[in-house]
Design an enzyme around this catalytic site. Structure first.
Site, PDB file in Angstrom:
ATOM      1  CG  HIS A  77      80.581  -9.741  64.133  1.00  0.00           C
ATOM      2  ND1 HIS A  77      79.412  -9.090  64.435  1.00  0.00           N
ATOM      3  CD2 HIS A  77      80.310 -11.071  64.253  1.00  0.00           C
ATOM      4  CE1 HIS A  77      78.467  -9.971  64.733  1.00  0.00           C
ATOM      5  NE2 HIS A  77      78.996 -11.171  64.639  1.00  0.00           N
ATOM      6  CE1 TYR A 206      76.042   0.752  66.725  1.00  0.00           C
ATOM      7  CE2 TYR A 206      76.798  -0.914  65.176  1.00  0.00           C
ATOM      8  CZ  TYR A 206      76.873  -0.291  66.412  1.00  0.00           C
ATOM      9  OH  TYR A 206      77.805  -0.729  67.327  1.00  0.00           O
ATOM     10  N   PRO A 298      76.781   4.265  74.451  1.00  0.00           N
ATOM     11  CG  PRO A 298      74.841   2.998  74.764  1.00  0.00           C
ATOM     12  CD  PRO A 298      75.461   4.321  75.104  1.00  0.00           C
ATOM     13  CE  LYS A 302      85.713   2.452  69.766  1.00  0.00           C
ATOM     14  NZ  LYS A 302      85.645   1.069  69.378  1.00  0.00           N
ATOM     15  CE1 TYR A 390      80.902  -0.275  66.035  1.00  0.00           C
ATOM     16  CE2 TYR A 390      82.080  -2.302  65.516  1.00  0.00           C
ATOM     17  CZ  TYR A 390      80.968  -1.653  66.019  1.00  0.00           C
ATOM     18  OH  TYR A 390      79.925  -2.401  66.525  1.00  0.00           O
TER      19      TYR A 390
END
Length: 395
Positions: A77, A206, A298, A302, A390
């Protein structure tokens, strides 16, 4: 049956991804280990957890010689989506970080690969080990005792690696006065559903909505993982599949909601969110790694990656000790690991604060949250900072 005495260089407590990865890295380096796990192998494989891997984690799996299936089946991704105010905003991870990316590969599959590799090399793993006790780890001659297959076993070792989670014997063996604990509990949890259906989007979504946070994730091209923010005390029985899909659809932007396909759930769970760090991460000959030392919400993906970074630092220190007689790596382990842990804790807290609805937030708090999202959507610098964290900070 009588007692049995064993000897190894490193005793590893816990056969989750952290313990198994450490064992495989040390095996490749010619260092002997014994892994003890209180649960069965089948139970370990049944745990449904994270699936977003940083490049550093993938590199460690390559170093351990267990990345072939990941490269064949994992999903690369180069970005992900934030959804709010009825629209989706893509975070171009690769474009913002010089080509870095994440890989979608389920923790269960990573664990399976590591278990198979350990079995193939013949390194011992004691599953369903009961009454595990750590002794003399404040000395140069630590010991681990357990009951295994009806026999009392004592393992003499040079070091103990505690990779058995926040409720494991490693953390519990430490005197309270030796630890500094830092913790934050969030006033909500995540209701998660796994379904054998194609993901709603090629990349994660998200979503922040006035009804609560939602996440559209995946484990493969044919298996999806979805989450809803839920109040503490929520019961799974109150959330039949039809209610879950209806609520998820309401929290998504129109584009994502229109693509969502309902399917029977194959797994459903609720997890509270908390931040937790125990300092230091070394006590004499005992080293903590992964959830035994820290937990993150979550939201920032991480948890598993932090466990892998701990393993990186610990394996590096142990290999330096045995190959070159260097103590510096082990002496610096706690400081190096915690420096990265706290940065990931900050990022996970920030992501959680940005996207969730807090029941006690004031109108001012909600306006600040909305302004933060608006700034993020319009600032390349802000998006770059998000992307850098990220994809994973360097070891």
């Amino acid at each position: 049956m009588g007692d049995k005495a064993l000897r190894t260089q490193v005793a590893i407590i816990g056969a989750g991804p952290a313990g198994l990865l450490l064992g495989q890295l040390l095996h490749v380096a010619g260092i002997d280990t014994i892994i003890l796990e209180r649960r069965s192998g089948d139970y370990v494989l049944s745990r449904i957890r994270a699936g977003v891997l940083e490049q550093g984690t993938v590199a460690l799996l390559e170093q351990a010689g267990v990345a072939a299936r990941l490269h064949a089946e994992g999903l690369r991704h180069d970005g992900f989506n934030l959804a709010y105010d009825g629209a989706r905003h893509r975070i171009d991870l690769a474009g913002l970080t010089g080509g870095r990316h994440v890989t979608i590969y389920g923790q269960t599959e990573m664990t399976r690969d590591l278990m198979q590799a350990r079995a193939a090399c013949g390194a011992p793993s004691l599953y369903e080990a009961a009454e595990v006790h750590l002794a003399d780890f404040d000395s140069a001659h630590p010991r681990v005792t357990c009951l295994f297959e009806g026999q009392r076993i004592e393992i003499a070792c040079d070091f103990i690696a505690g990779c058995d989670g926040s409720h494991g014997v490693s953390h519990a063996s430490l005197p309270a006065a030796a630890l500094s604990l830092h913790e934050r509990h969030y006033p909500f949890g995540w209701l998660g559903v796994m379904a054998d259906v194609a993901p709603v989007s090629d990349e994660l979504v998200y979503a922040s909505h006035e009804r609560g946070f939602a996440l559209c994730s995946m484990r493969s091209a044919h298996r999806s993982r979805y989450y809803l923010q839920c109040p503490l005390g929520t019961e799974i029985a109150d959330w039949p599949d039809a209610r879950f899909w209806d609520e998820l659809r309401q929290r998504l932007d129109p584009q994502t909601a229109a693509a969502l396909v309902d399917a029977p759930s194959i797994e459903k769970s609720i997890a509270p969110l908390r931040s937790f760090v125990a300092e230091p991460m070394r006590f004499g000959s005992l080293f903590l790694a992964g959830d035994a030392a820290h937990i993150v919400p979550p939201t920032g993906a991480k948890g598993l990656n932090l466990a892998a970074s701990d393993v990186h630092y610990l394996a590096e220190g142990l290999i330096g000790h045995y190959r070159e007689g260097r103590a510096s790596g082990l002496e610096a382990y706690s400081q190096r690991a915690l420096a990265r842990v706290w940065k990931a804790e900050r990022f996970s807290w920030w992501m959680t604060s940005l996207l969730h609805q807090f029941p006690d937030s004031s109108p001012f708090d909600r306006k600040i949250q909305a302004a933060e999202r608006a700034y993020l959507a319009g600032s390349r610098a802000a998006m770059a900072a998000l992307a850098e964290n990220y994809v994973g900070l360097p070891f």
